[in-house]
Design a protein around this motif. Structure first.
Motif, PDB file in Angstrom:
ATOM      1  N   LEU A  48       0.857  -1.185   0.000  1.00 31.10           N
ATOM      2  CA  LEU A  48       0.000   0.000   0.000  1.00 31.10           C
ATOM      3  C   LEU A  48       0.892   1.234   0.000  1.00 31.10           C
ATOM      4  O   LEU A  48       1.957   1.240   0.613  1.00 31.10           O
ATOM      5  N   THR A  49       0.442   2.277  -0.676  1.00 30.43           N
ATOM      6  CA  THR A  49       1.210   3.520  -0.720  1.00 30.43           C
ATOM      7  C   THR A  49       0.269   4.710  -0.781  1.00 30.43           C
ATOM      8  O   THR A  49      -0.868   4.585  -1.246  1.00 30.43           O
ATOM      9  N   SER A  50       0.736   5.830  -0.328  1.00 31.40           N
ATOM     10  CA  SER A  50      -0.054   7.062  -0.414  1.00 31.40           C
ATOM     11  C   SER A  50       0.365   7.889  -1.628  1.00 31.40           C
ATOM     12  O   SER A  50      -0.206   8.930  -1.897  1.00 31.40           O
ATOM     13  N   GLN A  51       1.367   7.399  -2.367  1.00 24.45           N
ATOM     14  CA  GLN A  51       1.893   8.132  -3.515  1.00 24.45           C
ATOM     15  C   GLN A  51       1.073   7.825  -4.768  1.00 24.45           C
ATOM     16  O   GLN A  51       0.660   6.695  -4.985  1.00 24.45           O
ATOM     17  N   PRO A  52       0.852   8.836  -5.617  1.00 23.27           N
ATOM     18  CA  PRO A  52       0.119   8.588  -6.865  1.00 23.27           C
ATOM     19  C   PRO A  52       0.932   7.706  -7.806  1.00 23.27           C
ATOM     20  O   PRO A  52       2.158   7.728  -7.787  1.00 23.27           O
ATOM     21  N   GLN A  53       0.229   6.958  -8.616  1.00 25.72           N
ATOM     22  CA  GLN A  53       0.865   6.078  -9.581  1.00 25.72           C
ATOM     23  C   GLN A  53       1.503   6.901 -10.694  1.00 25.72           C
ATOM     24  O   GLN A  53       0.893   7.828 -11.213  1.00 25.72           O
ATOM     25  N   LYS A  54       2.730   6.556 -11.080  1.00 27.04           N
ATOM     26  CA  LYS A  54       3.443   7.312 -12.110  1.00 27.04           C
ATOM     27  C   LYS A  54       3.610   6.530 -13.407  1.00 27.04           C
ATOM     28  O   LYS A  54       3.712   7.119 -14.457  1.00 27.04           O
ATOM     29  N   ALA A  55       3.634   5.225 -13.334  1.00 22.12           N
ATOM     30  CA  ALA A  55       3.996   4.418 -14.499  1.00 22.12           C
ATOM     31  C   ALA A  55       2.862   4.233 -15.498  1.00 22.12           C
ATOM     32  O   ALA A  55       3.094   3.841 -16.625  1.00 22.12           O
ATOM     33  N   GLY A  56       1.627   4.477 -15.109  1.00 23.11           N
ATOM     34  CA  GLY A  56       0.511   4.314 -16.027  1.00 23.11           C
ATOM     35  C   GLY A  56      -0.001   2.891 -16.136  1.00 23.11           C
ATOM     36  O   GLY A  56      -0.762   2.579 -17.034  1.00 23.11           O
ATOM     37  N   PHE A  57       0.423   1.995 -15.235  1.00 19.75           N
ATOM     38  CA  PHE A  57      -0.079   0.629 -15.248  1.00 19.75           C
ATOM     39  C   PHE A  57      -1.488   0.593 -14.675  1.00 19.75           C
ATOM     40  O   PHE A  57      -1.857   1.414 -13.857  1.00 19.75           O
ATOM     41  N   SER A  58      -2.266  -0.381 -15.090  1.00 15.82           N
ATOM     42  CA  SER A  58      -3.623  -0.517 -14.553  1.00 15.82           C
ATOM     43  C   SER A  58      -3.645  -1.403 -13.315  1.00 15.82           C
ATOM     44  O   SER A  58      -4.663  -1.995 -12.985  1.00 15.82           O
ATOM     45  N   LEU A  59      -2.520  -1.509 -12.623  1.00 10.49           N
ATOM     46  CA  LEU A  59      -2.423  -2.372 -11.446  1.00 10.49           C
ATOM     47  C   LEU A  59      -2.737  -1.639 -10.151  1.00 10.49           C
ATOM     48  O   LEU A  59      -2.825  -2.255  -9.106  1.00 10.49           O
ATOM     49  N   ALA A  60      -2.897  -0.338 -10.196  1.00  8.12           N
ATOM     50  CA  ALA A  60      -3.156   0.446  -8.995  1.00  8.12           C
ATOM     51  C   ALA A  60      -4.654   0.560  -8.751  1.00  8.12           C
ATOM     52  O   ALA A  60      -5.442   0.621  -9.686  1.00  8.12           O
ATOM     53  N   MET A  61      -5.022   0.581  -7.479  1.00  5.26           N
ATOM     54  CA  MET A  61      -6.422   0.719  -7.113  1.00  5.26           C
ATOM     55  C   MET A  61      -6.513   1.656  -5.911  1.00  5.26           C
ATOM     56  O   MET A  61      -5.900   1.394  -4.878  1.00  5.26           O
ATOM     57  N   PRO A  62      -7.213   2.764  -6.043  1.00  2.00           N
ATOM     58  CA  PRO A  62      -7.293   3.703  -4.916  1.00  2.00           C
ATOM     59  C   PRO A  62      -8.107   3.127  -3.764  1.00  2.00           C
ATOM     60  O   PRO A  62      -9.091   2.428  -3.977  1.00  2.00           O
ATOM     61  N   ILE A  63      -7.670   3.419  -2.563  1.00  2.00           N
ATOM     62  CA  ILE A  63      -8.395   3.026  -1.349  1.00  2.00           C
ATOM     63  C   ILE A  63      -8.791   4.328  -0.658  1.00  2.00           C
ATOM     64  O   ILE A  63      -7.948   5.171  -0.383  1.00  2.00           O
ATOM     65  N   GLU A  64     -10.079   4.492  -0.423  1.00  2.94           N
ATOM     66  CA  GLU A  64     -10.565   5.752   0.173  1.00  2.94           C
ATOM     67  C   GLU A  64     -10.023   5.962   1.580  1.00  2.94           C
ATOM     68  O   GLU A  64      -9.586   7.032   1.926  1.00  2.94           O
TER      69      GLU A  64
END
Length: 72
Positions: A48-64
């Motif tokens: 888990l990370t609080s940093q925004p995704q930079k690479a443009g992969f569709s592997l990230a999912m925001p958690i509210e």
């Protein structure tokens, strides 16, 4: 692996890293089933990370919101 349950957020010690992997204690969410933990002694988790995704992969999912356990 008793006491580790699927869906929990835990702290993982990432001191053995390679390349650009982040080190130190990092929050992870346990994804593998409890039976898997008991029988294999292994846990599958996602970082888990609080940093925004930079690479443009569709592997990230925001958690509210996620309540992190206290750091060990």
């Amino acid at each position: 692996m008793a006491g580790i349950l699927r869906g929990e957020i835990r702290w993982a010690d990432r001191n053995q890293t390679q390349g650009n992997e982040q080190s130190r204690l990092r929050p992870v969410q346990v994804m593998s089933h409890d039976v898997f933990h008991d029988r294999s002694g292994t846990v599958i988790a996602i970082a888990l990370t609080s940093q925004p995704q930079k690479a443009g992969f569709s592997l990230a999912m925001p958690i509210e919101s996620a309540a992190l356990p206290e750091r060990p």
